[in-house]
Design a protein around this motif. Structure first.
Motif, PDB file in Angstrom:
ATOM      1  N   MET A   1     -28.901  97.805 -81.798  1.00 16.61           N
ATOM      2  CA  MET A   1     -28.168  96.731 -82.474  1.00 16.61           C
ATOM      3  C   MET A   1     -26.748  97.170 -82.813  1.00 16.61           C
ATOM      4  N   SER A   2     -26.586  98.402 -83.231  1.00 21.65           N
ATOM      5  CA  SER A   2     -25.252  98.901 -83.576  1.00 21.65           C
ATOM      6  C   SER A   2     -24.351  98.957 -82.330  1.00 21.65           C
ATOM      7  N   TYR A   3     -24.929  99.313 -81.189  1.00 21.14           N
ATOM      8  CA  TYR A   3     -24.165  99.363 -79.940  1.00 21.14           C
ATOM      9  C   TYR A   3     -23.706  97.965 -79.546  1.00 21.14           C
ATOM     10  N   VAL A   4     -24.603  96.972 -79.628  1.00 24.14           N
ATOM     11  CA  VAL A   4     -24.261  95.601 -79.260  1.00 24.14           C
ATOM     12  C   VAL A   4     -23.156  95.073 -80.180  1.00 24.14           C
ATOM     13  N   THR A   5     -23.252  95.371 -81.472  1.00 26.02           N
ATOM     14  CA  THR A   5     -22.215  94.955 -82.428  1.00 26.02           C
ATOM     15  C   THR A   5     -20.866  95.568 -82.050  1.00 26.02           C
ATOM     16  N   MET A   6     -20.873  96.849 -81.720  1.00 23.37           N
ATOM     17  CA  MET A   6     -19.638  97.543 -81.346  1.00 23.37           C
ATOM     18  C   MET A   6     -19.030  96.925 -80.072  1.00 23.37           C
ATOM     19  N   VAL A   7     -19.865  96.562 -79.088  1.00 25.87           N
ATOM     20  CA  VAL A   7     -19.371  95.956 -77.855  1.00 25.87           C
ATOM     21  C   VAL A   7     -18.715  94.610 -78.150  1.00 25.87           C
ATOM     22  N   PHE A   8     -19.343  93.788 -78.994  1.00 23.08           N
ATOM     23  CA  PHE A   8     -18.754  92.483 -79.345  1.00 23.08           C
ATOM     24  C   PHE A   8     -17.398  92.662 -80.021  1.00 23.08           C
ATOM     25  N   GLN A   9     -17.263  93.681 -80.838  1.00 23.90           N
ATOM     26  CA  GLN A   9     -15.991  93.942 -81.501  1.00 23.90           C
ATOM     27  C   GLN A   9     -14.933  94.364 -80.495  1.00 23.90           C
ATOM     28  N   ARG A  10     -15.302  95.208 -79.556  1.00 23.28           N
ATOM     29  CA  ARG A  10     -14.329  95.701 -78.576  1.00 23.28           C
ATOM     30  C   ARG A  10     -13.918  94.627 -77.575  1.00 23.28           C
ATOM     31  N   VAL A  11     -14.875  93.890 -77.041  1.00 22.91           N
ATOM     32  CA  VAL A  11     -14.573  92.929 -75.983  1.00 22.91           C
ATOM     33  C   VAL A  11     -13.870  91.696 -76.540  1.00 22.91           C
ATOM     34  N   PHE A  12     -14.388  91.150 -77.638  1.00 21.23           N
ATOM     35  CA  PHE A  12     -13.850  89.892 -78.167  1.00 21.23           C
ATOM     36  C   PHE A  12     -12.915  90.075 -79.353  1.00 21.23           C
ATOM     37  N   GLY A  13     -12.851  91.275 -79.891  1.00 23.12           N
ATOM     38  CA  GLY A  13     -11.993  91.515 -81.049  1.00 23.12           C
ATOM     39  C   GLY A  13     -12.547  90.904 -82.325  1.00 23.12           C
ATOM     40  N   TYR A  14     -13.859  90.681 -82.365  1.00 21.65           N
ATOM     41  CA  TYR A  14     -14.484  90.080 -83.546  1.00 21.65           C
ATOM     42  C   TYR A  14     -14.505  91.079 -84.698  1.00 21.65           C
ATOM     43  N   PRO A  15     -14.373  90.562 -85.933  1.00 18.65           N
ATOM     44  CA  PRO A  15     -14.592  91.439 -87.087  1.00 18.65           C
ATOM     45  C   PRO A  15     -16.074  91.837 -87.149  1.00 18.65           C
ATOM     46  N   ARG A  16     -16.358  92.875 -87.873  1.00 21.05           N
ATOM     47  CA  ARG A  16     -17.720  93.422 -87.920  1.00 21.05           C
ATOM     48  C   ARG A  16     -18.754  92.374 -88.331  1.00 21.05           C
TER      49      ARG A  16
ATOM     50  N   ALA B   1     -19.438  89.913 -85.427  1.00 23.11           N
ATOM     51  CA  ALA B   1     -20.143  90.618 -84.354  1.00 23.11           C
ATOM     52  C   ALA B   1     -21.603  90.848 -84.735  1.00 23.11           C
ATOM     53  N   GLU B   2     -21.861  91.205 -85.990  1.00 22.83           N
ATOM     54  CA  GLU B   2     -23.246  91.394 -86.443  1.00 22.83           C
ATOM     55  C   GLU B   2     -24.012  90.072 -86.445  1.00 22.83           C
ATOM     56  N   ARG B   3     -23.345  88.985 -86.813  1.00 24.74           N
ATOM     57  CA  ARG B   3     -23.994  87.666 -86.828  1.00 24.74           C
ATOM     58  C   ARG B   3     -24.441  87.279 -85.403  1.00 24.74           C
ATOM     59  N   HIS B   4     -23.576  87.510 -84.428  1.00 31.88           N
ATOM     60  CA  HIS B   4     -23.940  87.223 -83.037  1.00 31.88           C
ATOM     61  C   HIS B   4     -25.051  88.163 -82.545  1.00 31.88           C
ATOM     62  N   MET B   5     -24.982  89.419 -82.930  1.00 29.60           N
ATOM     63  CA  MET B   5     -26.012  90.380 -82.540  1.00 29.60           C
ATOM     64  C   MET B   5     -27.372  89.961 -83.089  1.00 29.60           C
TER      65      MET B   5
ATOM     66  N   SER C   1     -27.101  84.275 -77.466  1.00 31.74           N
ATOM     67  CA  SER C   1     -26.029  83.833 -78.355  1.00 31.74           C
ATOM     68  C   SER C   1     -24.817  83.459 -77.511  1.00 31.74           C
ATOM     69  N   ILE C   2     -24.177  82.344 -77.881  1.00 32.59           N
ATOM     70  CA  ILE C   2     -22.943  81.922 -77.212  1.00 32.59           C
ATOM     71  C   ILE C   2     -21.799  82.631 -77.928  1.00 32.59           C
ATOM     72  N   LEU C   3     -21.156  83.537 -77.213  1.00 33.33           N
ATOM     73  CA  LEU C   3     -20.116  84.360 -77.812  1.00 33.33           C
ATOM     74  C   LEU C   3     -18.730  83.761 -77.697  1.00 33.33           C
ATOM     75  N   TRP C   4     -18.499  82.990 -76.654  1.00 37.81           N
ATOM     76  CA  TRP C   4     -17.149  82.495 -76.411  1.00 37.81           C
ATOM     77  C   TRP C   4     -17.244  81.251 -75.558  1.00 37.81           C
ATOM     78  N   SER C   5     -16.310  80.329 -75.725  1.00 38.13           N
ATOM     79  CA  SER C   5     -16.247  79.116 -74.927  1.00 38.13           C
ATOM     80  C   SER C   5     -14.790  78.837 -74.580  1.00 38.13           C
ATOM     81  N   GLY C   6     -14.547  78.468 -73.326  1.00 36.37           N
ATOM     82  CA  GLY C   6     -13.173  78.187 -72.917  1.00 36.37           C
ATOM     83  C   GLY C   6     -13.057  78.056 -71.415  1.00 36.37           C
ATOM     84  N   MET C   7     -11.880  78.373 -70.889  1.00 36.35           N
ATOM     85  CA  MET C   7     -11.578  78.251 -69.461  1.00 36.35           C
ATOM     86  C   MET C   7     -12.425  79.236 -68.648  1.00 36.35           C
TER      87      MET C   7
END
Length: 157
Positions: free
Chosen positions: A96-111, A114-118, A127-133
């Motif tokens: 879980m900690s690794y997944v949280t760290m990846v969300f922070q690095r890739v999307f720039g999410y605050p901790r 990122a934990e909420r999505h994890m 979990s839908i992490l991002w929506s757009g083009m």
């Protein structure tokens, strides 16, 4: 072929053997294979690299070129620009900690985000992490795959 009576340079004809001479002969592609026949005439078709078909009538000696079929793209610009979703799926391998760290690095999410999505991935399976083009969404999915997370790209609507 050289007749038996003539004296070749090697003297093989004197021993009762005949010598063969091979020459490259001009062979027409039209005479090698014959396609459909119309009124007793052979029509041959040849496709070259550009996918243009050349039709030839052997007796008349004419060549006509048919234009290639052009298919139109069925997708419009609006279809490509519709919102796309980057979805991460649950896997039993990553911490879980690794997944949280990846969300922070890739999307720039605050901790916290990122934990909420994890936790959403952990409890709901996705979990839908991002929506757009589409283009940036494809890049995000590729980056998540680089971190060995199972991510997909889904079209909304």
């Amino acid at each position: 072929m050289i007749p038996k009576n003539e004296s070749p340079q090697s003297g093989i004809a004197d021993a009762g053997y005949s010598r063969f001479e091979l020459r490259a002969a001009y062979v027409s592609l039209f005479s090698m294979s014959c396609g459909p026949r119309r009124d007793g005439e052979c029509l041959a078709q040849i496709k070259d690299i550009e996918e243009i078909t050349h039709v030839s009538n052997e007796k008349a000696g004419t060549i006509t070129t048919a234009e290639p079929t052009v298919e139109k793209e069925t997708r419009s610009e609006e279809d490509l620009d519709l919102p796309w979703q980057v979805v991460v799926h649950n896997d039993p391998v990553n911490l879980m900690s690794y997944v949280t760290m990846v969300f922070q690095r890739v999307f720039g999410y605050p901790r916290e985000r990122a934990e909420r999505h994890m936790l959403e991935v952990h409890h709901n399976g996705r979990s839908i992490l991002w929506s757009g083009m589409r283009e940036p969404a494809e890049l995000y999915v590729q980056q998540l795959h680089g971190y060995l997370l199972l991510a997909t790209l889904e079209k909304t609507g």
